[in-house]
Design a protein around this motif. Structure first.
Motif, short mmCIF file in Angstrom:
data_model
loop_
_atom_site.label_atom_id
_atom_site.label_comp_id
_atom_site.label_asym_id
_atom_site.label_seq_id
_atom_site.Cartn_x
_atom_site.Cartn_y
_atom_site.Cartn_z
N UNK A 112 0.80 -1.23 0.00
CA UNK A 112 0.00 0.00 0.00
C UNK A 112 0.83 1.28 0.00
N UNK A 113 1.95 1.40 0.76
CA UNK A 113 2.75 2.64 0.65
C UNK A 113 3.33 2.85 -0.75
N UNK A 114 3.74 1.76 -1.40
CA UNK A 114 4.26 1.88 -2.76
C UNK A 114 3.17 2.36 -3.71
N UNK A 115 1.98 1.78 -3.56
CA UNK A 115 0.85 2.18 -4.41
C UNK A 115 0.52 3.65 -4.20
N UNK A 116 0.45 4.09 -2.95
CA UNK A 116 0.10 5.49 -2.67
C UNK A 116 1.15 6.44 -3.23
N UNK A 149 -0.13 8.98 -6.21
CA UNK A 149 -0.18 10.39 -5.80
C UNK A 149 0.92 11.23 -6.43
N UNK A 150 1.95 10.58 -6.99
CA UNK A 150 2.98 11.33 -7.70
C UNK A 150 2.45 11.94 -8.99
N UNK A 195 -6.73 10.18 -1.35
CA UNK A 195 -5.34 9.78 -1.62
C UNK A 195 -5.21 8.41 -2.29
N UNK A 196 -6.18 7.53 -2.08
CA UNK A 196 -6.05 6.16 -2.60
C UNK A 196 -6.60 6.00 -4.01
N UNK A 197 -7.28 7.01 -4.54
CA UNK A 197 -7.87 6.90 -5.87
C UNK A 197 -6.78 7.01 -6.94
N UNK A 198 -6.95 6.36 -8.07
CA UNK A 198 -5.98 6.50 -9.17
C UNK A 198 -6.02 7.89 -9.77
N UNK A 227 8.79 14.21 -5.35
CA UNK A 227 10.16 14.02 -4.86
C UNK A 227 10.36 12.58 -4.41
N UNK A 228 9.38 12.02 -3.70
CA UNK A 228 9.48 10.64 -3.24
C UNK A 228 9.55 9.66 -4.41
N UNK A 229 8.79 9.92 -5.44
CA UNK A 229 8.80 9.04 -6.61
C UNK A 229 10.17 9.06 -7.28
#
Length: 265
Positions: free
Chosen positions: A12-16, A20-21, A32-35, A236-238
């Motif tokens: 789930x953290x990877x998906x988010x 969100x990127x 936040x969880x929607x595509x 940035x995280x991505x």
């Protein structure tokens, strides 16, 4: 059921991060969880266009730190393990017990003494000091344990035959033993690269926030004190995750071979 929930917790953290990127700030706040619908590249371009160059500086510093640390730990760990295999069983057990302490003691416990030693050596707040702390920490202990396990499968007759031919121990280690340790080297390099790349505590306290930054400390600095631009933060995280993921995918065959070779022997 339990395995599925555990897998979901890790995924789930990877998906988010991925979805969100490519979403706007309003889309992230709303769900936040929607595509991403529609997806946007503004977060990536905004992250790359920051005036403080967090991505460019952080990725460069992290890559240099990882490369320098791995290039030091791999030969030191393999050479010391080779030397250790030539000692008696009692000496091996005693030395490995000391290295085991390096793996079991939490890094936070030895952080203050490490900084104190680096201060005495005038290496505090420097990248050489950060690399030295990586080499002298639990990373070297991990490398010694991995190489020691693989070296048990190297026939002693090979080393003895090379010694009878007049080769010294350094030449035997470099020309004969190291090629046999390629799977172990791949395993050590991948694990250490990921651990050092993701390390936050050592760069934050050894370098200091004003003296330099890696990509992990750059992420921390990108958080606002009173408000956070989540869209840019996820961008940035991505970008911070692209290089280690790409490196793992490129070396996954060697990584799997290292694990299976060690298991079969």
């Amino acid at each position: 059921m339990a395995a599925g929930l555990l897998t979901l917790a890790f995924v789930s953290p990877i998906y988010l991060t991925i979805v969100n990127a490519f979403k706007s700030q309003s889309q992230i706040v709303r769900d936040p969880s929607a595509p991403p619908a529609p997806p946007t590249l503004h977060n990536i371009t905004d992250a790359l266009g920051r005036s403080d160059k967090i991505i460019q500086i952080g990725l460069t510093n992290s890559a240099v730190t990882v490369l320098a640390s791995v290039l030091l730990v791999v030969p030191l760990g393999s050479a010391f393990s080779f030397w250790l295999t030539r000692r008696s069983a009692r000496v091996r057990r005693s030395v490995l017990a000391v290295f085991a302490a390096g793996l079991m003691i939490p890094p936070a416990v030895v952080l203050l003494p490490t900084i104190r030693i680096l201060t005495i050596l005038h290496l505090d707040h420097t990248y050489p000091g950060l690399v030295l702390s990586n080499v002298g920490g639990g990373y070297l202990s991990f490398a010694v344990f991995v190489y020691s396990g693989f070296l048990r499968a190297v026939p002693g007759e090979v080393v003895e035959a090379a010694a009878l031919d007049g080769a010294g121990m350094v030449r035997i280690w470099w020309t004969i033993v190291m090629p046999l340790l390629r799977p172990a080297t791949a395993t050590v390099a991948i694990f250490l690269s990921l651990w050092i790349w993701n390390d936050f505590m050592n760069p934050q306290f050894i370098l200091g926030p004003l003296r330099g930054q890696t990509i992990t400390t750059g992420l921390y600095q990108s958080l606002g004190q009173y408000s956070t631009n989540y869209a840019q933060l996820f961008g940035v995280m991505f970008l911070a995750a692209v290089i280690p993921v790409a490196g793992y995918l490129a070396l996954q065959k060697q990584f799997i071979a290292g694990l299976t070779t060690g298991a079969s022997k």
